[in-house]
Design a protein around this motif. Structure first.
Motif, PDB file in Angstrom:
ATOM      1  N   PHE A  82       0.763  10.545   3.588  1.00 29.28           N
ATOM      2  CA  PHE A  82       1.389  10.191   4.860  1.00 29.28           C
ATOM      3  C   PHE A  82       1.291  11.335   5.863  1.00 29.28           C
ATOM      4  O   PHE A  82       1.562  11.169   7.036  1.00 29.28           O
ATOM      5  N   PHE A 103      -2.649   4.402   2.115  1.00 30.25           N
ATOM      6  CA  PHE A 103      -2.724   3.092   1.470  1.00 30.25           C
ATOM      7  C   PHE A 103      -3.611   3.126   0.228  1.00 30.25           C
ATOM      8  O   PHE A 103      -3.373   2.410  -0.728  1.00 30.25           O
ATOM      9  N   ALA A 106      -1.616   4.640  -2.604  1.00 30.20           N
ATOM     10  CA  ALA A 106      -0.720   3.633  -3.178  1.00 30.20           C
ATOM     11  C   ALA A 106      -1.496   2.699  -4.109  1.00 30.20           C
ATOM     12  O   ALA A 106      -1.005   2.307  -5.161  1.00 30.20           O
ATOM     13  N   ARG A 107      -2.728   2.345  -3.720  1.00 27.89           N
ATOM     14  CA  ARG A 107      -3.517   1.434  -4.553  1.00 27.89           C
ATOM     15  C   ARG A 107      -3.862   2.046  -5.904  1.00 27.89           C
ATOM     16  O   ARG A 107      -4.104   1.334  -6.859  1.00 27.89           O
ATOM     17  N   VAL A 111       3.159   5.069  -5.943  1.00 26.33           N
ATOM     18  CA  VAL A 111       3.886   4.353  -4.898  1.00 26.33           C
ATOM     19  C   VAL A 111       5.162   5.109  -4.565  1.00 26.33           C
ATOM     20  O   VAL A 111       5.735   5.792  -5.417  1.00 26.33           O
ATOM     21  N   ARG A 112       5.573   5.038  -3.298  1.00 26.53           N
ATOM     22  CA  ARG A 112       6.728   5.833  -2.870  1.00 26.53           C
ATOM     23  C   ARG A 112       7.764   4.966  -2.159  1.00 26.53           C
ATOM     24  O   ARG A 112       7.487   3.852  -1.723  1.00 26.53           O
ATOM     25  N   LEU A 131       5.083  -8.939  -0.886  1.00 27.41           N
ATOM     26  CA  LEU A 131       4.221  -8.018  -0.153  1.00 27.41           C
ATOM     27  C   LEU A 131       3.816  -6.839  -1.034  1.00 27.41           C
ATOM     28  O   LEU A 131       2.756  -6.248  -0.846  1.00 27.41           O
ATOM     29  N   GLY A 132       4.664  -6.534  -2.010  1.00 35.32           N
ATOM     30  CA  GLY A 132       4.383  -5.370  -2.844  1.00 35.32           C
ATOM     31  C   GLY A 132       3.221  -5.563  -3.800  1.00 35.32           C
ATOM     32  O   GLY A 132       2.609  -4.592  -4.238  1.00 35.32           O
ATOM     33  N   ALA A 133       2.892  -6.809  -4.144  1.00 39.12           N
ATOM     34  CA  ALA A 133       1.858  -7.052  -5.149  1.00 39.12           C
ATOM     35  C   ALA A 133       0.497  -6.590  -4.639  1.00 39.12           C
ATOM     36  O   ALA A 133       0.161  -6.769  -3.480  1.00 39.12           O
ATOM     37  N   LYS A 134      -0.266  -6.006  -5.541  1.00 37.95           N
ATOM     38  CA  LYS A 134      -1.577  -5.449  -5.158  1.00 37.95           C
ATOM     39  C   LYS A 134      -2.675  -6.486  -5.295  1.00 37.95           C
ATOM     40  O   LYS A 134      -2.562  -7.444  -6.047  1.00 37.95           O
ATOM     41  N   GLN A 136      -4.108  -8.946  -3.542  1.00 38.86           N
ATOM     42  CA  GLN A 136      -3.955 -10.386  -3.309  1.00 38.86           C
ATOM     43  C   GLN A 136      -5.134 -10.898  -2.492  1.00 38.86           C
ATOM     44  O   GLN A 136      -5.411 -10.388  -1.413  1.00 38.86           O
ATOM     45  N   GLU A 139      -4.603 -12.113   1.110  1.00 35.51           N
ATOM     46  CA  GLU A 139      -4.401 -11.150   2.189  1.00 35.51           C
ATOM     47  C   GLU A 139      -5.680 -10.896   2.962  1.00 35.51           C
ATOM     48  O   GLU A 139      -5.692 -10.102   3.897  1.00 35.51           O
ATOM     49  N   ALA A 194       8.528  -1.660  -4.650  1.00 31.79           N
ATOM     50  CA  ALA A 194       7.547  -0.669  -5.101  1.00 31.79           C
ATOM     51  C   ALA A 194       7.034  -1.039  -6.490  1.00 31.79           C
ATOM     52  O   ALA A 194       5.858  -0.864  -6.801  1.00 31.79           O
TER      53      ALA A 194
END
Lengths: 310, 327
Positions: A82, A103, A106-107, A111-112, A131-134, A136, A139, A194
């Protein structure tokens, strides 16, 4: 409200034998998940973070403590992409993630959460979770128009979200806007969200800040559960009670540097830690400090039981 | 005496008017930008101008058929969105607002300047680009309809085409906003750092939203100019603010809002200006001249926007519940 409310419902199993050699700033770990070197970040003339070497042990709960302005959150921001450091190299799971955007970090499973909770207010609690699910496929803009590409996946995600919400006792709220939750519930939601991304490392920035004592216990239990499920936890916290109860390892920062590391009970006796804390106004649990310090400190420690709920 | 039948008839015509369709389409694009993604685009008039000129120039100068000209207009608006988005979407939201309003003006002045008069027609604009679009009109010549809604075959063709585009755009928007893509977009509106922390490429999503809403804007520009000529002064910043008024009237984060908002806006505006003009004629408003009466409608638009934002910020179709939590 006494400080005992902040104790987890079961006695946590501490993980030990994390380090190699004497505990000192930058000590080698048996199995580090994050290895950081020469991380430096300055804002104008102020050096906010200047960390020579730091290793975060895998599969354990590590607390990052230090007085206000020690650079804890800045270090968090740097490690998660960040913010960008002036210099520095760091690896996550053996791969360098220096300069990798947030991002992508996070992938990769790191995760924070945020110090000021970022619940997405005008999304429902369930949407926040989904929204948290990876990964998708719905999307992607082109597939999003055709529900048959992602409907099945969406159902699986929803089932997982509902399961997690039930664990965090937010399932009754699933159709409410996240903005209608209390501060503590938002913290829970942020943590649950998260977890939807199935991370390997969870980084919590002050998970207890602004949480009422009734919810503190359940938050502590959830953090301990993360470890049981094989995740690594790194958290910033001011509440010394919480640190002592659940952390397996403590990293102390002051003025941007790591000044001490070690077992939570030992590290509080370290003179460098006492130096770091006594110079500043703080609501730390001074009762755990070296008994040889002045009378004034003992008085403060007596008051501390009342203050710990913050 | 005021001719009420004619006044109401004129107002009712706005319901089907291609201008209303164009505004609805542009407002739908703005709903994607502002209502769903939280992008402050103050240059929707620029997207419309690019769509209109992209269509007009490629028809007149290059002799493209109508569908190829339409694709050129869409393509130009995509490039415009990329140029605006690349430097600004990484920055705070207000930078996009500054850049879009300036870029829209640059586009308009570019079309107005005399240097390119042979392509753009300068301040006089362009006309005579309808040929290819007129040829594919399946409606046989004649007058159709009833009451105030009686038009010739071309007018009907423009209306069907315009409102057809509105319906397609609305269906796409509705589908998208119910999908996981829409969830990410709305998450970005609420807090983009939180969405970034969950592993979403926020910059890319914002760019997609900017392009999609811009494409709707450029299509709106084409619908806007199909029944008339392309005149650069039509694409002033006031156009963008009218579209914002429509969006706020209908509800910013809704699909039906921009459409119904556009209809209500134009019917009400037409009724009001028609009424005032006639009232001045018959002497009901002795303190006012006909010229002043013409300006009164814009004062009304301003007052309506203010009242809306104060008393019903969620618009006609917005969710009342959302309002309880406005920061």
């Amino acid at each position: 409200m006494s400080s005992n409310d902040a104790v987890p419902s079961s006695t946590p199993t501490k993980t030990s034998g994390l380090h190699i050699g004497e505990p000192a700033p930058g000590v080698k770990k048996v199995d580090p998940i994050i290895v950081a070197d020469h991380i430096k970040r300055s804002f104008g003339g102020l050096t906010a973070v200047d960390v020579e070497h730091l290793e975060i042990p895998r599969g354990a709960i590590t607390a990052l403590i230090g007085p206000n302005g020690a650079g804890k959150t800045t270090l968090f921001n740097l490690l998660t992409g960040f913010d960008k450091p002036d210099t520095g190299e760091w690896t996550f799971d053996g791969n360098s993630i220096a300069g990798v955007p947030a991002f992508k970090v996070a992938r990769r499973g790191q995760v924070r959460t945020f110090q000021l909770t970022k619940a997405l207010g005008l999304l429902t609690v369930l949407d926040n979770m989904k929204l948290g699910a990876k990964g998708q496929s719905g999307e992607s803009l082109t597939k999003a128009i055709f529900p048959w590409f992602w409907r099945k996946e969406e159902e699986e995600i929803e089932a997982r979200a509902l399961d997690l919400l039930a664990r965090f006792k937010l399932d009754a709220k699933k159709d409410d806007y996240a903005a209608s939750l209390s501060g503590g519930q938002r913290k829970l939601l942020e943590m649950a969200r998260a977890l939807m991304s199935e991370p390997t490392l969870v980084m919590l920035d002050e998970p207890m800040a602004g949480v009422n004592p009734a919810l503190t216990q359940s938050l502590l239990d959830h953090i301990l559960n993360l470890k049981t499920e094989g995740m690594t936890v790194l958290f910033v916290e001011h509440d010394m009670h919480m640190v002592r109860h659940i952390a397996d390892w403590v990293v102390v920062m002051a003025e941007g540097k790591v000044v001490a590391e070690g077992d939570p009970h030992e590290v509080m006796k370290n003179p460098a830690v006492i130096d770091a804390y006594l110079g500043s106004h703080h609501d730390e649990d001074l009762g755990e400090l070296d008994p040889s310090i002045t009378e004034a400190v003992k008085e403060l420690a007596d008051d501390d039981a009342d203050e710990i709920k913050h | 005496m005021i001719d009420w039948i004619q006044l109401l008839g004129n107002s009712a015509q706005q319901i089907l008017s291609p201008v209303t369709a164009a505004y609805a389409l542009a407002a739908l694009g703005l709903a994607i930008h502002f209502g769903y993604t939280g992008l402050l685009n103050f240059g929707q008039a620029g997207f419309m101008a690019l769509g209109a000129y992209g269509y007009g120039i490629s028809t007149l100068t290059f002799g493209f058929p109508w569908w190829a000209a339409l694709l050129v207009g869409v393509g130009v608006s995509i490039i415009f969105a990329l140029i605006l988005g690349v430097p600004t979407l990484r920055l705070r939201a207000d930078y996009l607002a500054i850049v879009t309003i300036a870029a829209a003006e640059i586009a308009r002045l570019f079309f107005t300047t005399n240097t390119f008069v042979q392509y753009t027609g300068s301040a006089n604009g362009l006309q005579g680009y309808k040929g290819s679009f007129e040829e594919v009109n399946p409606i046989p010549p004649g007058r159709y309809g009833f009451g105030p809604f009686t038009y010739n075959e071309y007018d009907w063709w423009v209306r069907i085409f315009g409102w057809g585009l509105v319906i397609i755009a609305a269906l796409i928007t509705w589908r998208l906003m119910k999908s996981p893509w829409g969830r990410v977009i709305k998450g970005i509106r609420e807090d983009e750092d939180a969405v970034r922390a969950l592993g979403k490429n926020v910059y890319f999503y914002k760019m997609q939203a900017l392009v999609l809403g811009g494409v709707f804007g450029s299509l709106a520009g084409m619908v806007f100019v199909l029944p008339r000529a392309i005149v650069p002064s039509n694409f002033q910043p006031t156009l963008t603010f009218f579209i914002y008024a429509i969006l706020l009237l209908g509800g910013a984060a809704t699909v039906l809002g921009p459409i119904v908002g556009a209809i209500v806006f134009w019917v009400a505006l037409s009724f009001f200006s028609g009424f005032v003009a006639r009232a001045v004629e018959v002497g009901w408003l002795p303190f006012m001249s006909t010229v002043q009466a013409g300006q009164l409608q814009f004062i009304l638009v301003g007052i309506v926007i203010m009242l809306l934002v104060i008393f019903r910020p969620q618009g006609m179709f917005g969710n009342k519940k959302e309002l309880a939590f406005v920061k």
